[in-house]
Design an enzyme around this catalytic site. Structure first.
Site, mmCIF file in Angstrom:
data_model
loop_
_atom_site.group_PDB
_atom_site.id
_atom_site.type_symbol
_atom_site.label_atom_id
_atom_site.label_comp_id
_atom_site.label_asym_id
_atom_site.label_seq_id
_atom_site.Cartn_x
_atom_site.Cartn_y
_atom_site.Cartn_z
ATOM 1 N N LYS A 140 -56.137 33.342 -34.404
ATOM 2 C CA LYS A 140 -56.189 32.228 -33.469
ATOM 3 C C LYS A 140 -57.208 31.191 -33.943
ATOM 4 O O LYS A 140 -58.385 31.509 -34.163
ATOM 5 C CB LYS A 140 -56.564 32.710 -32.067
ATOM 6 N N ILE A 141 -56.721 29.968 -34.112
ATOM 7 C CA ILE A 141 -57.567 28.845 -34.537
ATOM 8 C C ILE A 141 -57.401 27.733 -33.513
ATOM 9 O O ILE A 141 -56.273 27.361 -33.175
ATOM 10 C CB ILE A 141 -57.161 28.350 -35.941
#
Length: 374
Positions: A140-141
């Site tokens: 997750k970015i």
């Protein structure tokens, strides 16, 4: 009666769980949800890990080992969270195989303190990807300006990405472009495009919270409240359809590339006056993911009324509602800017809570305690 979660699945909505804990994995609870609740994916965040650690004794042995090894706090957090995620990936592996990599995935987030640090985000993404070492992992970015180039580069290296904290339509366009650029580079790099996956996590309920508050302060028509989150998401899906209906994408698709699916996040209803299933029922459409906290999942299973596709055919209505909000004085761009800033801040606060919980347990273990939940 047909289980509403089964109806969602049959409609083409991937039902994911927005929660994870070691006790849920090792007790068989996650396996039960995969079997009984049609769960085909899991998302995590710092708040989820902080709660899991505070509420369970399942981490005692690992905390004791980490304390004896005298590791630093960041290493301890990485070891604890990646252990949970790797075990969850293993639990989801049959789903991953059955869906040929479309689902059966688990997401883990880079530190939110890196949200405005491109190189730091990319380095963390690589570390987590290699540490968990499971093909059914998403990193997750956040969809900050600094996160966008990290998203592109991570995908170019074959790392599957869950882009998080998307609130606005223009930012969503940027996310899709960053995704496509990453896939193009991966293709040039000789990566197997079919093995790279991505979702774009578009947040829903927080939009209503912010806009409802502004409408309340402005003394606006009560009928405008509680509709912006769904309208905004429907317009996002329209842009998704337009973006992936191009020759540029068709070329990548022919080379084996997978589309970046929209994922509805923040689907727990914050206002008790609203239907507790509305961010699921009213955003049901084939080709999407809906990640739900367990309370929302249980509400849908209990009394969700799945009405089929609730997105197509509602674009004009959604646009009209957003126009009405503008006429009422709601500055959409400012709303989105506030939500993105506060979203990062909330995740940073949760990361601080996670640090505090881990440090407390490490200290207790070093002093001869058992660690685990207080």
């Amino acid at each position: 009666m047909t289980n509403p979660l089964a109806q969602l699945s049959d409609l083409g909505v991937a039902v994911w769980l927005d929660d994870l804990s070691r006790s849920r994995i090792r007790s068989g609870g996650l396996a039960d949800m995969i079997r009984e609740d049609h769960i085909v994916g899991v998302t995590t965040n710092p708040s989820i890990f902080a709660k899991a650690l505070a509420d369970s004794d399942a981490y005692v042995d690992q905390v004791r080992e980490l304390a004896q090894s005298d590791v630093d706090l960041n290493t301890a957090i990485e070891e604890i969270t990646t252990t949970d995620v790797a075990e969850a990936c293993d639990e989801m592996e049959p789903v991953f195989e059955r869906t040929r990599g479309k689902d059966g995935c688990v997401s883990i987030e880079v530190s939110p303190r890196l949200a405005h640090d491109t190189e730091g985000t990319l380095a963390s993404a690589r570390t987590l990807w290699n540490k968990v070492d499971r093909e059914n992992l998403y990193i997750k970015i956040p969809a900050t300006e600094e996160g966008l180039p990290a998203i592109t580069q991570a995908l170019a290296e074959g790392i599957s990405v869950n882009v998080t904290l998307i609130f606005g339509l223009d930012r969503y366009e940027q996310v899709m472009r960053a995704f496509q650029d990453g896939i193009k580079q991966a293709h040039r790099n000789g990566q197997d495009l079919s093995s790279i996956n991505s979702v774009a996590s578009f947040f829903v309920s927080r939009v209503d919270v912010e806009i409802d508050d502004r409408l309340e302060k402005a003394g606006a028509d009560e009928g405008l409240k509680g509709k912006a989150g769904i309208a905004n998401a429907r317009l996002a899906f329209q842009r998704y359809e337009q973006f992936f209906d191009t020759e540029a994408w068709a070329e990548l698709k022919s080379a084996g590339a997978n589309e970046q699916r929209p994922l509805w996040a923040s689907t727990g209803v914050k206002n008790p006056d609203y239907r507790d299933t509305m961010y699921v029922v009213d955003l049901a459409v084939d080709g999407t993911v809906n990640t739900m906290p367990e309370d929302t999942l249980r509400a849908v299973a209990d009394h969700g009324e799945i009405q089929g596709d609730r997105v197509h055919g509602h674009y004009d209505e959604a646009k009209a509602h957003m126009d009405a909000l503008a006429e009422a004085g709601v500055d959409y761009d400012d709303v989105i800017a506030v939500l993105e800033r506060e979203g990062v801040e909330k995740f940073e606060d949760a990361w601080g809570d996670l640090e505090g919980s881990v440090q407390e347990q490490l200290d207790r273990a070093k002093n001869g305690g058992t660690g685990g939940a207080a």
